[in-house]
Design a protein around this motif. Structure first.
Motif, PDB file in Angstrom:
ATOM      1  N   SER A  93      -6.804  -5.050  -3.890  1.00 28.71           N
ATOM      2  CA  SER A  93      -6.316  -6.044  -5.125  1.00 28.71           C
ATOM      3  C   SER A  93      -7.809  -6.642  -5.479  1.00 28.71           C
ATOM      4  O   SER A  93      -8.044  -6.333  -6.883  1.00 28.71           O
ATOM      5  CB  SER A  93      -5.311  -6.493  -4.617  1.00 28.71           C
ATOM      6  OG  SER A  93      -4.055  -5.843  -4.248  1.00 28.71           O
ATOM      7  N   ASN A 139       2.294  -7.993  -6.601  1.00 26.17           N
ATOM      8  CA  ASN A 139       2.416  -8.513  -7.716  1.00 26.17           C
ATOM      9  C   ASN A 139       3.608  -8.458  -8.282  1.00 26.17           C
ATOM     10  O   ASN A 139       4.507  -8.394  -7.561  1.00 26.17           O
ATOM     11  CB  ASN A 139       1.241  -9.024  -8.976  1.00 26.17           C
ATOM     12  CG  ASN A 139       1.122  -6.826  -9.598  1.00 26.17           C
ATOM     13  OD1 ASN A 139       2.962  -7.033 -10.494  1.00 26.17           O
ATOM     14  ND2 ASN A 139       0.675  -6.434  -9.046  1.00 26.17           N
ATOM     15  N   VAL A 166       4.428 -13.993  -5.401  1.00 28.33           N
ATOM     16  CA  VAL A 166       3.300 -13.211  -4.687  1.00 28.33           C
ATOM     17  C   VAL A 166       3.872 -13.677  -3.479  1.00 28.33           C
ATOM     18  O   VAL A 166       4.290 -12.202  -3.009  1.00 28.33           O
ATOM     19  CB  VAL A 166       1.571 -13.215  -5.409  1.00 28.33           C
ATOM     20  CG1 VAL A 166       1.288 -12.217  -4.350  1.00 28.33           C
ATOM     21  CG2 VAL A 166       1.745 -12.574  -7.283  1.00 28.33           C
TER      22      VAL A 166
END
Length: 108
Positions: free
Chosen positions: A59, A23, A34
């Protein structure tokens, strides 16, 4: 914080089996996206296309969301990755064909 990107333990963490996410933390301060972070992960740390897909899915699994929303996010992400796989394979096939043609012209 690490003194240089080369010293970042992200590859060790991944290889050790830890779930991680890529991130930007603060786009305005770090002046990155990103997408740029994923590119760095590939170029700097050797993450493959498959590795990056796993990181994306990990994620989603680690998102601070209610279970129902997390499942929805994961399913939508899997659909998007499937489309990306198709596009990736098409590009890869075109590059592979172009490479074969160049090689055959050189050998003539």
């Amino acid at each position: 914080s690490v003194k240089s990107l080369d010293l970042h333990p992200v590859r060790f963490f991944y290889d050790y089996g830890l779930r991680l996410s890529l991130n930007t933390d603060n786009r305005l301060m770090s002046n990155t996206t990103v997408s740029e972070e994923y590119l760095k992960a590939h170029q700097q740390f050797g993450f493959s296309y498959e590795d990056l897909k796993k990181i994306i899915l990990d994620s989603c699994k680690s998102a601070f969301l209610p279970h129902h929303d997390k499942v929805s996010l994961l399913l939508n992400t899997l659909k998007e990755l499937k489309l990306l796989d198709k596009e990736y394979m098409e590009v890869f096939q075109v590059e592979k064909l172009s490479s074969k043609r160049r090689k055959s012209k050189l050998s003539v």
